[in-house]
Design an enzyme around this catalytic site. Structure first.
Site, short mmCIF file in Angstrom:
data_model
loop_
_atom_site.label_atom_id
_atom_site.label_comp_id
_atom_site.label_asym_id
_atom_site.label_seq_id
_atom_site.Cartn_x
_atom_site.Cartn_y
_atom_site.Cartn_z
N CYS A 115 -7.22 2.99 -4.98
CA CYS A 115 -8.08 1.87 -5.40
C CYS A 115 -8.82 1.20 -4.25
CB CYS A 115 -7.26 0.84 -6.16
SG CYS A 115 -6.47 1.54 -7.63
N HIS A 366 -12.35 -1.59 -13.70
CA HIS A 366 -11.86 -1.13 -12.40
C HIS A 366 -12.12 0.37 -12.23
CE1 HIS A 366 -9.49 -0.31 -8.96
NE2 HIS A 366 -8.29 -0.24 -9.50
N CYS A 396 -4.56 -3.91 -4.39
CA CYS A 396 -3.35 -3.11 -4.31
C CYS A 396 -3.74 -1.64 -4.37
CB CYS A 396 -2.37 -3.46 -5.43
SG CYS A 396 -3.00 -3.24 -7.11
N GLY A 398 -2.21 2.40 -5.24
CA GLY A 398 -1.16 3.24 -5.78
C GLY A 398 -0.32 3.90 -4.71
#
Length: 412
Positions: A115, A366, A396, A398
């Site tokens: 991300c 997103h 954040c 993954g």
């Protein structure tokens, strides 16, 4: 350690210069942003970009970079694409840049840190400029979640799965990590739904007020075989209320009952681009200087609670520059899930009026690789509207990481 870093920073300051004054100072070698644009964000699988795959998205946004910057494409030495789901991204960005008007002398690559990939692409280009490898580059973030492809197709090999719990936990679905954060840190379903309702309210108000207009570049694409011009984000659900969100069933019932389709980020298609160069080059070329890139950093944590990554990355970044949250004017924190957003907001003591003033990923969507670049477009636009200076972006990541970036708005 933090005290040592702060002491080092203070020792580099000129007499009487504060850390904030240092990062806002203007020097010829600064890396600056001269263009930051994005496409409208479209609903994955059924929205306006469903028939525009990744190579088409990258082509469309690079075409707009050439048109809007009015820069000679031959001046651009490298283009870096942040993308998560497509192993062919490097092929696509190279071909797309050539089709968009960049010459064969313009290089291209792709990066993937889940991300944060869009921010990672910006950092990659900025670092090349800082070290003198290139003079001008473009960072792109793009994701076609309609296509998908970011999930593992098999478990890890036994040597990894059986080595330790953190390694095994990298297999966890993101929804499970959100439920872990909710349970471990006592973030209730009500807290998450109320946060989500406010994200939708802010996004709806921002869209109605036209605040997104200067960051979005309209694009014309094919939808079901017909030409359609997209101008607005599609994911904003007008009239969303806490009461309505509270009725939605849990999205991950095998792992918990707090995260839902209403308080989690949406599946979305979209692209964003950031044009970077040294300040001296921007002045020489008469390019508008939107902002200064200060720096970015990444930090790791336990994969099972990956959502709280910003709570680790943000203090690390601020400490590097001797800053506190009081010095930050606008915070773009990617709310992949309301669980992590509520936790990070409280843990970092972010005044809510500073954080995601136009809503976040829950309301806007997103598109994984796009978000890190999209946040810069949105955050700088908001800084211009507020006549505010310091932008912090964070997300954040993954498998247990967080990333954060720091920028100075110069369009006051």
């Amino acid at each position: 350690m933090a005290a040592q870093r702060l002491s080092s920073i203070v020792s580099q300051l000129t007499p009487g210069q504060t850390p904030l004054a240092k990062i806002t100072s203007q020097n010829p070698d600064d890396v600056v942003i001269t263009l930051a644009i994005r496409t409208p964000l479209a609903k994955g699988g059924k929205g306006g970009l469903k028939d525009t795959p990744l190579d088409g998205l990258v082509f469309k946004i690079l075409e707009q970079v050439v048109r809007k910057s009015r820069i000679d494409p031959q001046m651009v030495e490298d283009i870096c694409l942040g993308n998560v789901s497509d192993a062919k991204a490097a092929y696509y960005v190279r071909a797309a840049c050539l089709a968009a008007g960049f010459p064969s002398t313009t290089a291209a690559s792709s990066v993937n840190r889940f991300c944060s990939s869009g921010l990672k692409a910006v950092q990659d280009i900025a670092n090349q400029i800082m070290t003198g490898s290139i003079e001008i580059g473009v960072a792109v973030g793009a994701e076609h979640m309609t296509t998908g492809g970011d999930r593992l197709t098999r478990p890890f090999v036994d040597e990894i799965v059986n080595s330790n719990q953190d390694a095994k936990d990298c297999l966890m679905p993101m929804g499970q990590t959100s439920e872990n954060v909710g349970k471990d840190f006592n973030i209730s379903r009500e807290q998450q739904d109320r946060y989500a309702a406010e994200s939708y309210r802010r996004a709806e108000a921002a869209q109605k007020a036209g605040w997104f207009d200067d960051e979005i570049t309209p694009i014309t694409v094919k939808v079901d075989g017909k030409d359609v011009t997209l101008t607005r984000d599609e994911g904003i659900r007008a009239g969303t209320t806490y009461e309505g969100l509270a009725k939605i069933r849990p999205a991950f019932p095998d792992f918990g009952d707090r995260s839902t389709g209403g308080n989690s980020s949406q599946v979305t298609d979209g692209a964003a681009a950031v044009l970077l160069m040294k300040r001296s080059k921007a002045l020489e070329m008469n390019q508008p200087i939107l902002a200064k890139f200060v720096g970015a950093t990444v930090a790791g944590l336990a994969p099972r609670i990956m959502g709280i990554g910003p709570s680790i990355a943000v203090p690390k970044l601020l400490t590097k520059y001797g800053l506190t949250m009081d010095d930050i004017d606008v915070v773009e924190l990617n709310d992949a899930f309301a669980s992590m957003a509520v936790y990070c907001k409280d843990a970092l003591k972010i005044p809510y009026e500073k954080m995601n003033p136009r809503g976040g990923a829950i309301a806007l969507g997103h598109p994984l690789g796009c978000t890190g670049a999209r946040q810069i477009c949105t955050g700088l636009s908001e800084c211009r509207r507020r006549k505010a200076k310091i932008l912090l972006t964070t997300m954040c990541i993954g498998t247990g990481m967080g990333m954060a970036g720091l920028f100075v708005n110069e369009q006051l």
